[in-house]
Design an enzyme around this catalytic site. Sequence first.
Site: not given
Ligand code: MRU
Length: 372
Positions: A54-56, A97, A210, A251, A261-262
Amino acid sequence: MQVQGKHYRTIWLKPGDPEVVQIIDQRPLPHRFVVEDIDSTEAMARAIKEMHLRGAGLIGAAAGYGMYLAALEAPKTSLEAFLQYLEEAGERLKKTRPTAVNLEWAVARQLSAIRERATSPAQGVKVALAEAEAIADEDAEFCRKIGEHGVRLIEEIYEKKGDTVHVLTHCNAGWLAFVDYGTATAPIYEAQKRGIPVHVWVDETRPRNQGARLTAWELLEQGVPHTVIADNTGGHLMQHGMVDLVITGADRVTRNGDVANKIGTYLKALAAADNGVPFYVALPSSTIDWTIHDGLREIPIEERGEEEVKYIQGLLDGEVRRVLLTPPASPAANYAFDVTPARLVSGLITERGIAEASEEGLLALYPERRQA
Ligand code: MRU
């Protein structure tokens, strides 16, 4: 970055078997370190959807390698049939996603590289591999540069206060979310390298945790002082002058600097604004969606299953286990991301430098995106 003193990236070709991609399976972390083989587009799509990774930035790199696996699987009877298969595979990957724009960006980049440079299916496979590696290398390099630009913020604070700089971060925008270094963490690792005393407040980041599971593990492995906090703690710390700087990842960032973002990032930005704490977002340009302006109306927000909210994962008697937290019959809602409006963002740390969170700010760094 280092795991038990050994250098790893988050995605790579299997040594001795270039038709297999390997990833770090993030699901059992921090309690088990597991490397997983991915040998088909379908397996890569599952790994992205079910969050083995996971992660952008990493989702983008995984989509790049997913397209390479698709090129290996594609019919080789004609270039047309080969390209048709790749387009369908790209659609399958993009559906996994919705929020991180890096996914569609990487699929589009692969398709245009293959269309432009491949004159036969066999050559198409070579182009897809070269492009997958270029996407991954670029992600790592951009994160390294984000570290070099972002460290200035930490340095300036250290010069003023002459004492440990306290950075708060949310979710995991560390190297596990990218190919190497991470975005929000890259300036922190750079500060550590330069001998600046830095301490990180790590938001646990419910529901999937996370921060508690991944960011804390990363920082521990790199020897960076940190403290895990419940998500609701940040405002209190800021009111008491215990946070010098917030850095999060992203993201998707709109053309005018709104940040998805999260979930929970927006609340940290509000608390930071109320307490005069600088709130920065670190991202590679692959996370900028130049086609949209209004984050609240235009960024698709992923809604995930209720299990993430209702259950918590941890170590019990040496086994990684999930336990039920809520009454079994209580329904739960799981919005995975939120949008922080540009007005609450002090700046965007990119591979080209730090931009004001506005269309003009971003265009000053990326003039090629100015429309005629
Ligand atoms: O739900 P996730 O773990 O896929 O969340 C995405 C992220 O990784 C976060 O939002 C992160 O802060 C963004 S930076 C890659």
